[in-house]
Design an enzyme around this catalytic site. Structure first.
Site, PDB file in Angstrom:
ATOM      1  N   ASN A   7       0.850  -0.998  -0.123  1.00  0.00           N
ATOM      2  CA  ASN A   7      -0.091  -0.014   0.089  1.00  0.00           C
ATOM      3  C   ASN A   7       1.080   1.130   0.015  1.00  0.00           C
ATOM      4  OD1 ASN A   7      -1.816   2.117   0.378  1.00  0.00           O
ATOM      5  ND2 ASN A   7      -2.707   0.993   2.081  1.00  0.00           N
ATOM      6  N   ARG A  90      -2.666  -2.070  -3.311  1.00  0.00           N
ATOM      7  CA  ARG A  90      -3.741  -1.330  -3.161  1.00  0.00           C
ATOM      8  C   ARG A  90      -3.778  -0.103  -4.404  1.00  0.00           C
ATOM      9  NH1 ARG A  90      -5.742   2.795   1.582  1.00  0.00           N
ATOM     10  NH2 ARG A  90      -7.884   3.033   0.800  1.00  0.00           N
ATOM     11  N   HIS A 179     -13.014   2.678  -0.306  1.00  0.00           N
ATOM     12  CA  HIS A 179     -12.960   1.591   0.891  1.00  0.00           C
ATOM     13  C   HIS A 179     -13.692   0.338   0.471  1.00  0.00           C
ATOM     14  CE1 HIS A 179     -13.027   5.057   4.072  1.00  0.00           C
ATOM     15  NE2 HIS A 179     -11.770   4.737   3.882  1.00  0.00           N
ATOM     16  N   ARG A 240     -12.047  15.655   7.052  1.00  0.00           N
ATOM     17  CA  ARG A 240     -13.263  16.021   5.824  1.00  0.00           C
ATOM     18  C   ARG A 240     -14.408  16.329   6.357  1.00  0.00           C
ATOM     19  NH1 ARG A 240     -11.325  10.947   3.299  1.00  0.00           N
ATOM     20  NH2 ARG A 240      -9.292  11.129   2.339  1.00  0.00           N
ATOM     21  N   GLU A 382      -7.879  -5.498   4.812  1.00  0.00           N
ATOM     22  CA  GLU A 382      -8.075  -5.061   3.529  1.00  0.00           C
ATOM     23  C   GLU A 382      -6.666  -5.934   2.830  1.00  0.00           C
ATOM     24  OE1 GLU A 382      -8.523  -0.934   5.035  1.00  0.00           O
ATOM     25  OE2 GLU A 382      -9.195  -0.570   2.909  1.00  0.00           O
TER      26      GLU A 382
END
Ligand code: ADP
Length: 401
Positions: A7, A90, A179, A240, A382
């Site tokens: 990743n 990823r 996601h 955010r 993940e």
């Protein structure tokens, strides 16, 4: 088969080396502060840890350091890097092109480059990681696993924005969602735990970490998700804003804010940080709220209220709901928030058991015995999902996604 999961972020590379199909983690770690004065590698294997400071000017050097460490005589877990038969990467944005993970060839690389336009902070570093792995491990199969792929089943009615149609035709402006690997993993795992066929399973999955998103899963497929063209839409996150009236931007532009400052405001200075004025980290916010800080409490209340609204909306969209699933750093650990989110949802069949919720560790069912809808806590993984896809595409046995 040994599968290396990568990743790559703008200044870091996270890695995990798996033995597949046993899904055993042989080693994992991260190179941080790539390109800075001093970089750091943290490596763990066999319940031991090893960390070094080194100068890592770029991702190529980062990848080299990881491979050298994995094959090191003392702290390594393989004798030669040629044992790594495949690498799973990823990749954040796969646009409309990718409905699943893909073996990487030049066409796939070109598409990832193209979608950098939609994910300027993520796709370029993801690609740098791919290039570095291709150079260092030219004989290994390279696989891209896209955050957007699980959401490729979202129907038009949920992915289109009510903007002039040509905006979609010209620029492919639509909901993509992110996601996806996490939402898919926890939905599959929950179906397994509940003994329901994964293609008959309906759930609302809540991935609550630094970035937060929710997905409506119908018959095992994503049919709606809270993030949109970019990860800005939807829930309140660390920095955010999530949903707000877009006219606020025109109003502020009129007051003299420029494009760059508005972008920074929405992505980096809003959310928990913006409301509290103190921190983007839920642990800090929770501690502050407990000591009576009003804005920290307000940040938590807005965070939970937004999630509750989405649960209601997705319950309506799905018709039948088998489970609500919490995952991510906040979803897995913040017991008080789970209780707050699930309070007064009885009318849609969601009843949490406060004792089970408080005592939840790892994979847990925290719903009341008479709750028609299960409330589950499932730690996301993940990396494992990427390792499984990579193993399958590199010629191992099907993983049964
Ligand atoms: P990322 O999205 O970067 O993978 P994580 O999934 O690790 O992030 O989630 C990070 C968030 O989880 C932070 O806001 C952190 O404060 C929060 N978190 C972790 N543990 C707890 C806890 N025990 N209580 C509340 N929040 C927690």
């Amino acid at each position: 088969m040994k599968v290396l999961v990568i990743n790559a972020g703008s200044s870091s590379i996270k890695y995990q080396l798996y033995q597949m199909p046993e899904a055993r983690v042989l080693a994992k770690g991260m190179v941080e502060r790539i390109g800075e004065e001093s970089s750091k590698l943290a490596h763990s294997y066999d319940a031991k840890t090893h960390s070094i400071d080194a100068k890592v000017p770029d991702h190529e050097a980062g990848m080299e350091l990881i491979l050298k460490t994995l094959a090191d005589k003392e702290v390594g877990v393989i004798s030669n890097i040629s044992e790594i038969e495949s690498v799973g990467h990823r990749v954040v944005h796969g646009g409309e092109e990718f409905t699943g993970s893909m073996l990487i060839d030049e066409t796939v690389v070109k598409s990832i480059e193209k979608f950098a336009d939609l994910a300027p902070l993520h796709n370029p570093p993801n690609l740098t990681g791919i290039r570095a792995a291709q150079h260092k491990l030219p004989k290994s199969a390279q696989v891209a696993c896209f955050d957007t792929a699980f959401h490729s089943t979202i129907p038009e009615v949920a992915y289109m924005y009510a903007l002039p149609y040509e905006i979609y035709e010209k620029y492919r402006v639509r909901r993509y969602g992110f996601h996806g690997t996490s939402h898919r993993y926890v939905a599959r795992r929950a179906a397994e735990i509940m003994g329901i066929d994964k293609y008959e399973f309906n759930a609302v999955t809540c991935h609550l970490g630094n970035g937060c998103s929710m997905t409506a899963v119908k018959n095992g497929k994503s049919v709606d998700t809270s993030m949109g063209l970019t990860p800005l839409e939807g829930l309140v996150m660390g920095t955010r804003s999530g949903d707000f009236d877009p006219a606020i931007l025109f109003y502020l532009a009129d007051k003299g804010y420029d494009f760059k400052s508005l972008n920074a405001m929405c992505n980096k200075q809003s959310g928990l940080l913006g409301i509290s004025g103190l921190s983007n980290d839920m642990r800090n916010i929770s501690e502050l709220a407990e000591t009576g800080n009003k804005r920290a409490k307000l940040a938590i209340d807005i965070f939970c209220y937004r999630i509750k609204k989405y649960i209601g909306a997705y319950a309506a969209a799905l018709g039948r709901l088998d489970a609500v699933i919490f995952t991510g750093g906040i979803g897995e650990n913040a017991t008080g928030l789970r209780a707050q989110i699930c309070s007064e949802l009885n009318q849609i069949g969601i009843k949490i058991d406060l004792t089970k919720n408080r005592d939840a560790r790892k994979e847990s069912d925290v719903s009341a015995d008479d709750s028609p809808v299960k409330v589950l806590v499932i730690p996301t993984n993940e990396e494992l999902a990427i390792a499984k896809d990579t193993f399958e595409l590199a010629g191992g046995k099907p993983s049964g996604k």
